[in-house]
Scaffold this motif. Structure first.
Motif, mmCIF file in Angstrom:
data_model
loop_
_atom_site.group_PDB
_atom_site.id
_atom_site.type_symbol
_atom_site.label_atom_id
_atom_site.label_comp_id
_atom_site.label_asym_id
_atom_site.label_seq_id
_atom_site.Cartn_x
_atom_site.Cartn_y
_atom_site.Cartn_z
ATOM 1 N N THR A 49 0.832 -1.197 0.000
ATOM 2 C CA THR A 49 0.000 0.000 0.000
ATOM 3 C C THR A 49 0.872 1.255 0.000
ATOM 4 O OG1 THR A 49 -1.484 -1.261 1.394
ATOM 5 C CG2 THR A 49 -2.025 1.038 1.067
ATOM 6 N N LYS A 77 -4.386 -0.617 -4.120
ATOM 7 C CA LYS A 77 -5.035 0.657 -3.843
ATOM 8 C C LYS A 77 -5.953 0.519 -2.638
ATOM 9 C CE LYS A 77 -4.052 3.009 -7.872
ATOM 10 N NZ LYS A 77 -2.647 2.571 -7.887
ATOM 11 N N THR A 79 -2.196 9.164 -3.028
ATOM 12 C CA THR A 79 -3.278 8.199 -3.262
ATOM 13 C C THR A 79 -3.944 8.378 -4.622
ATOM 14 O OG1 THR A 79 -3.717 8.781 -0.958
ATOM 15 C CG2 THR A 79 -5.008 6.992 -1.899
ATOM 16 N N ASP A 80 -4.116 9.634 -5.049
ATOM 17 C CA ASP A 80 -4.810 9.823 -6.315
ATOM 18 C C ASP A 80 -3.908 10.403 -7.394
ATOM 19 O OD1 ASP A 80 -7.365 8.944 -5.412
ATOM 20 O OD2 ASP A 80 -7.449 10.777 -4.221
ATOM 21 N N LEU A 124 1.523 1.978 -3.310
ATOM 22 C CA LEU A 124 0.268 1.928 -4.045
ATOM 23 C C LEU A 124 0.185 0.814 -5.082
ATOM 24 C CD1 LEU A 124 -0.878 5.604 -4.535
ATOM 25 C CD2 LEU A 124 -1.603 3.929 -2.864
#
Ligand SMILES: Nc1ncnc2c1ncn2[C@@H]1O[C@H](COP(=O)(O)OP(=O)(O)OP(=O)(O)O)[C@@H](O)[C@H]1O
Ligand SMILES: Nc1ncnc2c1ncn2[C@@H]1O[C@H](COP(=O)(O)OP(=O)(O)OP(=O)(O)O)[C@@H](O)[C@H]1O
Ligand SMILES: [Mg+2]
Ligand SMILES: [Mg+2]
Lengths: 243, 270, 526, 243
Positions: D47, D53, D67-68, D50
């Motif tokens: 994680t 996800k 994260t995005d 990533l």
């Protein structure tokens, strides 16, 4: 029970796997093989069930030479030996249950196996084996969806499911935490003692080897370094094994 | 091979250079079966090979097949022609044309020498066999005197001509009218240099071992249907056939001769 | 045994039983729809044999002409295969679900390519003749398109079959898509790539009938001519030579693939290693460049002519978009006709493939001799163009869908077994080992290791064949069983583009619907 | 440096990988993650860069939420993090050298990488990394011809070759004998101390964790059990981690 006579394995006509190994393991022994990485431990184990063919020497199981056996007879020998691969070698797209059931294939006719006609007793064995390694809750999961340690335990369960007379285990606890690893090793110890199952196990963790095995074999660069009762192995010898 | 069948199998092969796409053979089968009192089963194939082979093995009893196919069926399997179809003008034959662009300077056949010529394809009677034989008859050596290619279709020949990719195209008569929507300028831009010999129209051929009695029945049946107002309309609309005349084998000798001239080795079983 | 466990086992058995039953029902139903009839087939044997007999005497005098045409075809097919395969590699990367840079590409491009694959050669020919006139150049383009579409399909499936882990290891170092392709995927599919290249080459040689349509002649054209003249002695010669050629390509493919497996040996210093790896990489674009130069030399076209062709092509396509709905009834009828022939042939071929691949694949076959024999038979099945087998069967069983279904089944068996047995041969030895050690035999390895592991590949190959069978069914028009395929052929000949548009659309829809259904089935059962 | 906020990973909408994890790791820390098999250790590590996800929560690297992130920026983040996979994940058909060189890919343009145009310095780095793990003699061998421990060392060399700021290592010594394992761990320790490289390492061997790590994080069933300085971890806690 297992006897190697002057066995040499060379990969691709070049890399030495093991060299001039002479070895005899009796029924009911619990033997640990140690040695540094690339030393030939896996090769030795694979030679016992002839997954790799020696270029020289002979392999005996139960007093019978198997080196030049025809395939059908070799299969009979193999189905009595459980083998745990170092990299698990699971069929990743099949479920955990199916992977474990594969342990029973040696006893199925081609017809039965083609139609997946395992016996009820086979299913029972598979479940028992999975319980033994603590994976009954992952039974229907696809093998590629497991964690590293879970995969390793499936590989062990598969070997157990064979109800083997001999277990050849290649670093079977390398990806398990010490608690789970201990459970597995204790189980090995139990069946070794109770059912006189011969166990040959590759271990990179010397302490584990010293704790569980009756006898320690050390390999170095493919050659036999020593082969001793566990009691006779001292620190010095261990240091030598990894030098 | 087989005697007294309770069903007659009729095969239909539309000619690629005909004027019309065959929609459905069912109504014709229906009419014929009423006419001769035996059930008729019909099918359309896109090429004659199957039908000719069927005539040989008895899988097909009679078929509407192109003239070249008849000659083959006759020599391979002793199939017999009974009728030849008539076209719009009431003739039992058609021919193909040599098209050139207007003002291309090609006014006589001799001018073709050294030019690019589009035939249709090597297995086409009207698009290759007859035009090539025609040139050969005029003394042309096809390999040396002209530069030919196969266009792959009558329409494509015309298109290549219009695009200037070739100087002469051999097509059926008259391709320019049939595709006047697609190639509206074709009639103005091109002209006919000349025509080939006449080629017999589509033939009605029966298998070689058919009983004389049944042959006669089928022949009568078809002739009657053609005269029948309803039947005539059907033949016209669905198959572009305007009637039949009785045919004899020698009507097709012109095909045999042409084939011989073109070194096409038809096995001769007679 | 515990109840939940028992329930699951029973459920599993019911599920496999259900799958089996569905397949059997589909088979029986489609068999019924194609009027399967053992008696008729048995009675037809003498007639069929009679025709085959006529092929017993090849006309050896004909070899010369065949060889010339074959070499001509080979030249074009080779160049086209290189180009097609090369173009397919990056496109495969863009459209495979697990490597695409954005999800939009697969969503948009895959249906497009499915559609393109359903477009028959005749339409390509019509377009290409409009655009580039006639001759070798459009010939190469035509074959490149075929090669591209076929290899793209095969690649994409293969890439999607690559385990996520090996890609993850590249993602983890920050590699971009192209790097993942070059470093992660190419090494994995290298052997597959070569296999695909040879498959495509072979398809190109065999499907060289297209070349006739664009005026590039080739072996397809003389095969068609000989068939039209019923010269079975010549056809026999042709098939013999084709068989030898295909056998030779097979052998070459095997040798090259084996060589590429071993190529890693014997580097003793870094400089040489770097030199050779770079050489290997550079040789690819170099080869492509050579092909492009070759093709360029074949262009015989003015710019003005190209513009003219562009306009013609445009009108043609525009007219296709104006669907002629009045043609719907015939279209539906045609679909019905083709569908069952295709379904039958694909199921029969699919089942045969599972058995024959076991016998044919080197790594699982019970014996080497059997493997070679099976491969030999498979090659014969593949060499015989379905059109010729169709005519043979037609002699025996007469008009109706049966002859076509039989012919297509044989061909499907041949092609599918070839493709799948190669997948089987390329599986990693691990899978086999995992079953050998428990005392399993080769059949066990195949059934319990390789089949489960390669099931996705098998299914996608099956679907691929289904798709091409719908297309191939058009040539069955020769024996009156063409269905939608022969409607298409006829309408193209007549330049009824509006009808062609409708036919194409329905074929594409059909393929997509089948695709969807099998996807759902897969989801439920696999 | 690394911060997880309320991160939850669920596989296939069903299996919990990790749940509600909050975590902060500073630059230069040497963190060990322990926990029983299937506890979520690998998931946690994956994680961070990533590879899996999260369904919930945020991951920050160097204070930036990733994260995005779009793929291109994510690649830049990833190339500074070396990752050693538990199952090695080598490209088995490529040579050892090529596998290690892959660590440099993040710094190459597509064009360069297509033509295998690694820089001379890349080759030097790869060679150094291989020497570090003791595999310089296997450099041209195909990865599938290695022993288990050798594969694992290739995976480590690859991560080292990245010259990363962070190393995420998932059981990196599980298949190594204690001597080789120690060499690797000592090397990690060295670069951690000298170059202030942050190291997060999954270890099933608690003793190793206690010996090398500054801080121990224990996971159980996907949840954070404890997160403590190494000195504060006693036997009782360890027992709890594996119960
Ligand atoms: N790809 C996957 N798909 C579905 N479930 C998965 C996947 N990977 C892991 N899991 C599940 O998630 C949970 C956590 O797995 P994880 O791999 O993080 O465990 P771990 O702590 O690394 O264990 P180990 O010490 O055995 O490697 C496990 O129950 C596992 O079965
Ligand atoms: N399939 C193979 N092909 C070629 N060489 C191999 C193959 N498998 C192993 N070797 C080589 O043979 C030697 C012995 O390998 P083996 O796998 O027996 O070592 P090992 O003692 O099991 O090591 P480890 O502890 O790392 O697993 C090594 O040098 C290895 O590189
Ligand atoms: Mg090993
Ligand atoms: Mg893990």
């Amino acid at each position: 029970m297992i006897k190697l006579e002057d066995v040499t394995v060379i990969y691709n006509n070049k890399t030495i796997g093991i060299k001039d190994i002479n070895l005899e393991i009796k029924k009911g022994e619990f033997v640990g093989i140690i040695g540094s990485s690339g030393g030939g431990k896996s090769t030795l184990l694979k030679t016992v069930n002839l997954l790799v063919k020696p270029v020289k020497g002979k392999v005996y199981i139960n007093g019978k030479e198997i080196t030049d056996l025809d395939i059908a007879s070799l299969r009979k020998v193999r189905r009595e030996m459980g083998f745990v691969f170092q990299d698990y070698n699971l069929v990743e797209r099949a479920s955990v249950l199916n992977n474990v059931l594969m342990g029973r294939l040696g006893y199925l006719s081609s017809f039965q196996s083609f139609f997946n006609l395992y016996k009820d007793s086979d299913y029972t064995l598979a479940l028992q084996a999975l319980e033994e390694v603590g994976l009954e809750d992952k039974i229907f999961v696809r093998a590629d969806r497991l964690s590293g340690g879970q995969k390793q335990r499936v590989a062990i369960a598969k070997a157990l499911c064979q109800q083997p007379k001999i277990i050849l285990a290649d670093e079977p606890v390398s990806n398990l935490d010490f608690k789970t690893g201990e459970i597995i090793m204790n189980y090995f110890k139990k069946i070794n003692e109770k059912q006189k199952i011969t166990i040959v196990i590759n271990l990179h963790d010397v302490n584990l080897a010293l704790k569980y095995c009756h006898r320690i074999i050390a390999l170095s660069k493919g050659q036999l370094l020593f082969d001793k009762k566990t009691g006779e192995v001292d620190d010095e010898l261990v240091q030598k094994a990894y030098s | 091979s087989k005697e007294k069948e309770e069903v007659i199998v009729m095969g239909f092969v539309p000619m690629r250079d005909g004027d019309k796409l065959i929609e459905s053979v069912e109504p014709l089968a229906q009419l014929l079966s009423e006419e001769i009192g035996i059930p008729v089963k019909a099918f359309t194939a896109t090429n004659y090979v199957g039908v000719v082979e069927g005539l040989g093995s008895g899988a097909v009893d009679f078929g509407f097949i192109p003239p070249f196919a008849y000659v083959l069926a006759n020599s391979e399997n002793n199939a017999q022609v009974i009728l030849t179809a008539l076209n719009r003008d009431g003739e039992p034959h058609y021919r193909s044309q040599f098209l050139v662009r207007k003002n291309s300077g090609i006014n006589r056949f001799e001018d073709i020498k050294g030019k690019r010529v589009a035939f249709v394809d090597p297995s086409s009677t009207s698009g290759y066999l007859f035009p090539a034989a025609h040139l050969k008859g005029l003394g042309f050596d096809l390999e040396r005197d002209i530069n030919y290619i196969y266009a792959g279709g009558h329409d494509k020949g015309l298109q290549l001509l219009l695009n200037g990719d070739v100087d002469v195209a051999t097509t059926s008569v008259d391709i320019r009218v049939r595709f006047k929507n697609e190639f509206p300028t074709a009639l103005e831009e091109t002209e006919v240099l000349g025509y080939t010999d006449y080629i017999p129209n589509i033939s009605v051929t029966v298998r070689g071992d058919m009983k004389e009695e049944l042959v006669e029945k089928i022949k009568r049946g078809l002739l009657n249907i053609a005269k029948h107002p309803e039947g005539g309309e059907l033949l016209k609309n669905l198959f572009n056939i305007y009637g039949f005349i009785e045919a004899k084998d020698s009507d097709y000798d012109v095909i045999r001769e042409t084939a011989r001239l073109m070194n096409i080795d038809l096995r001769n079983s007679k | 045994m515990m109840n939940w466990y028992k329930r699951h086992i029973v459920k599993g058995k019911i599920q496999s039983l259900l799958t089996g039953t569905i397949i059997v029902i589909l088979l029986i139903y489609s068999g019924y729809m194609v009027k399967w009839d053992f008696v008729k087939i048995y009675q037809g044997i003498p007639s069929m044999y009679n025709l085959i007999q006529r092929m017993f005497y090849p006309n050896f005098a004909y070899i010369n002409e065949v060889m010339t045409k074959l070499l001509e075809t080979l030249e074009i097919a080779f160049i086209a295969s290189i180009l097609g395969v090369f173009l397919a590699i990056p496109m495969g990367l863009l459209t495979a679900a697990n490597t695409t840079p954005t999800k939009i590409f697969p969503v948009l491009l895959n249906p497009l390519f499915s559609l393109l694959r359903t477009i028959p050669n005749l339409i390509w020919a019509a377009l290409l003749v409009s655009l580039f006139s006639i001759g070798i150049f459009p010939g190469i383009i035509a074959l490149t398109i075929t090669a591209f579409l076929v290899s793209l399909k095969l690649f994409r499936e293969h890439i999607e079959g690559i385990e996520e882990n090996s890609l993850n290891s590249l993602k983890a170092v920050g590699a971009n898509s192209w790097q993942i392709l070059g470093e992660g995927i190419l090494p994995i599919i290298k052997e597959h790539l070569l296999a695909v290249f040879f498959i495509v080459l072979e398809i190109n040689i065999r499907s060289a009938t297209v070349l006739g349509l664009v005026g590039a002649g080739g072996i397809g054209q003389i095969l068609w001519r000989d068939l039209n003249h019923l010269r079975y002695d010549n056809i026999a010669t042709l098939l013999l030579i084709l068989f030898i050629t295909i056998g030779f390509i097979d052998l070459l493919s095997l040798v090259v693939r084996n060589y590429s497996k071993k190529i890693h040996i014997n580097f003793n210093n870094l400089g040489r290693y770097i030199f050779f790896t770079r050489l290997a990489r550079f040789s690819i674009p170099f080869l492509v460049l050579l092909s492009v130069i070759y093709i360029y030399s074949k262009i015989d076209l003015t710019f003005a002519r190209f513009i003219l062709g562009l306009e013609q092509g445009q009108t043609m396509i525009l007219r296709m978009t104006r669907l002629d709905w009045s043609y719907l009834p015939q279209t539906l009828k045609g679909i019905k006709e083709s569908l069952f022939i295709t379904l039958f042939a694909t199921i029969v071929g699919g089942i045969n493939t599972l058995f024959l691949s076991y016998l044919a694949a080197d790594n699982v076959s019970p014996s080497r001799g059997l493997a070679i024999t099976t491969k030999f038979i498979i090659n014969i099945l593949r060499t015989f163009p379905p059109i010729i087998t169709a005519v043979i069967f037609f002699r025996g069983v007469g008009p109706g869908p049966l002859a076509g279904a039989m012919a297509l089944s044989l061909y499907t068996t041949g092609v599918l077994t070839k493709l799948y047995s190669e997948v089987v041969e390329n599986t990693h030895g691990n899978i086999k080992d995992s079953i050998l050690v428990v005392g399993g035999n080769n059949l066990h390895c195949y059934r319990h290791g390789i089949i489960p592991q390669t099931l996705p590949n098998y299914l996608s190959l099956l679907l691929y064949r289904l798709e091409s069978n719908i297309r191939t069914s058009s040539i069955l028009g020769v024996i009156g069983a063409g269905g939608i395929g022969s409607l298409l052929t006829q309408n193209i000949t007549w330049r009824n583009w509006e009808k062609v548009g409708l036919l194409l659309l329905s074929m594409a829809l059909l393929v997509m619907i089948i695709d969807r259904i099998s996807y759902l089935i897969r989801k439920i059962f696999v």
